[in-house]
Design a protein around this motif. Structure first.
Motif, PDB file in Angstrom:
ATOM      1  N   SER A 152      12.615 -28.538  -0.689  1.00 18.39           N
ATOM      2  CA  SER A 152      11.528 -29.354  -0.163  1.00 18.39           C
ATOM      3  C   SER A 152      12.038 -30.373   0.851  1.00 18.39           C
ATOM      4  CB  SER A 152      10.809 -30.104  -1.292  1.00 18.39           C
ATOM      5  OG  SER A 152      10.037 -29.238  -2.067  1.00 18.39           O
ATOM      6  N   ASP A 183       4.920 -32.466  -2.953  1.00 15.71           N
ATOM      7  CA  ASP A 183       3.782 -33.161  -2.329  1.00 15.71           C
ATOM      8  C   ASP A 183       2.883 -33.712  -3.425  1.00 15.71           C
ATOM      9  OD1 ASP A 183       2.432 -34.094  -0.122  1.00 15.71           O
ATOM     10  OD2 ASP A 183       1.269 -32.268   0.187  1.00 15.71           O
ATOM     11  N   HIS A 185       0.970 -36.017  -4.607  1.00 14.99           N
ATOM     12  CA  HIS A 185       0.111 -37.172  -4.364  1.00 14.99           C
ATOM     13  C   HIS A 185      -1.209 -37.009  -5.121  1.00 14.99           C
ATOM     14  CE1 HIS A 185      -2.181 -34.687  -1.621  1.00 14.99           C
ATOM     15  NE2 HIS A 185      -1.144 -34.514  -0.824  1.00 14.99           N
ATOM     16  N   ASN A 188      -3.570 -34.009  -4.928  1.00  3.88           N
ATOM     17  CA  ASN A 188      -3.017 -32.738  -5.399  1.00  3.88           C
ATOM     18  C   ASN A 188      -2.895 -32.664  -6.910  1.00  3.88           C
ATOM     19  OD1 ASN A 188      -2.766 -31.300  -3.041  1.00  3.88           O
ATOM     20  ND2 ASN A 188      -0.647 -31.904  -2.644  1.00  3.88           N
TER      21      ASN A 188
END
Length: 286
Positions: A152, A183, A185, A188
């Motif tokens: 990532s 990701d 956040h 999500n």
């Protein structure tokens, strides 16, 4: 979710692609809000499949320029991420190109749960029961044990970006690396029942990366940022976790140079100043 893209023609092109994928997969559109990705690179909507309610996500990339890490992330997650980490399962994929753009349709199970926030950055405090935090810790603890060759974040990026956005001198070497969602956040993750969405960018990152992402996107709601630090203290209070925070802050400050996350710029620099014990300068141009 992000706003509908303003660049001329993008929204129309993506809606046409979504319609084409529905026809190819024998899907019917259903009422529901469009969910846009960053700058219109993805578009998702609820659909009705022959085997029941589903969620259709369309991703695009310029032909010949698709990043394999992100392009194949959902497929590789379906094969590698254990069922103990709650997420919508991937049913089918369908690829095509119109010459200029490459598209991938991904058909997922549709969840009844809603995301904890409508945007990555938290603006108001969600109502999160203790069971949600327990499930969150368990999911992150399971995720770091998964073996992968995906990344990532790269050490090369940290070497280049951390001195620019945090100032020098600074040690840019990650103490350790673990598998991360990448990701993690508030738009999500679902609540009050935990589900984790959008696995396109999962891979190795500095240990504690997902906890650091969640904390950084909470900074505009100090009570929630404090709660994240408390609930994930076993990660964030470690030397690896503090480095992960600095890595995430670097990346988010980098996005501000493109006009994104501008409301987070000052809180991020303040947090970095606290972690480093020195002032963090404004980034150099370029």
């Amino acid at each position: 979710m992000y706003l509908e893209p303003e660049e001329p023609g993008v929204a129309e092109r993506m809606r046409t692609a979504h319609s084409r994928a529905r026809a190819a997969l024998c899907l019917l559109p259903e009422q529901g809000t469009e969910a846009w990705g960053w700058r219109g690179r993805t578009l998702s909507r609820p659909v009705l499949a022959p085997d029941g309610p589903a969620w259709l996500r369309i991703a695009c990339a310029p032909t010949g320029q698709a990043d394999s890490t992100f392009w194949d992330g959902s497929i590789e997650a379906e094969n590698a991420i254990p069922g103990s980490i709650p997420r919508p399962r991937l049913r089918y994929t369908h690829d095509w190109s119109d010459g200029l753009w490459k598209y991938r349709a991904e058909l997922f199970d549709r969840l009844a749960a809603r995301t904890a926030a409508e945007s990555p950055t938290l603006l108001t405090a969600p109502d999160l029961p203790p069971t949600w935090w327990t499930a969150l810790r368990a999911a992150l603890d399971d995720l770091v044990t998964i073996s992968t060759h995906r990344f990532s974040v790269s050490q090369q990026y940290l070497d280049r970006a951390m001195p620019r956005f945090l100032g020098a001198p600074i040690d840019t070497t990650a103490p350790s690396w673990s598998t991360a969602h990448g990701d993690f956040h508030w738009a999500n993750i679902c609540a009050p029942t935990l589900h984790v969405l959008d696995w396109e960018g999962w891979g190795l990152a500095p240990t504690g990366y997902d906890a650091a992402v969640l904390h950084s996107y909470s900074l505009l709601v100090p009570s929630v940022a404090t709660r994240v630090r408390t609930e994930l203290a076993h990660v964030l209070n470690s030397p690896a976790g503090q480095f992960a925070e600095l890595a995430v802050i670097t990346q988010l400050l980098h996005t501000t140079t493109r006009g994104d996350n501008l409301d987070l710029a000052e809180p991020l620099r303040n947090r970095a100043t606290h972690l480093l014990g020195r002032a963090v300068p404004l980034p150099a141009a370029g």
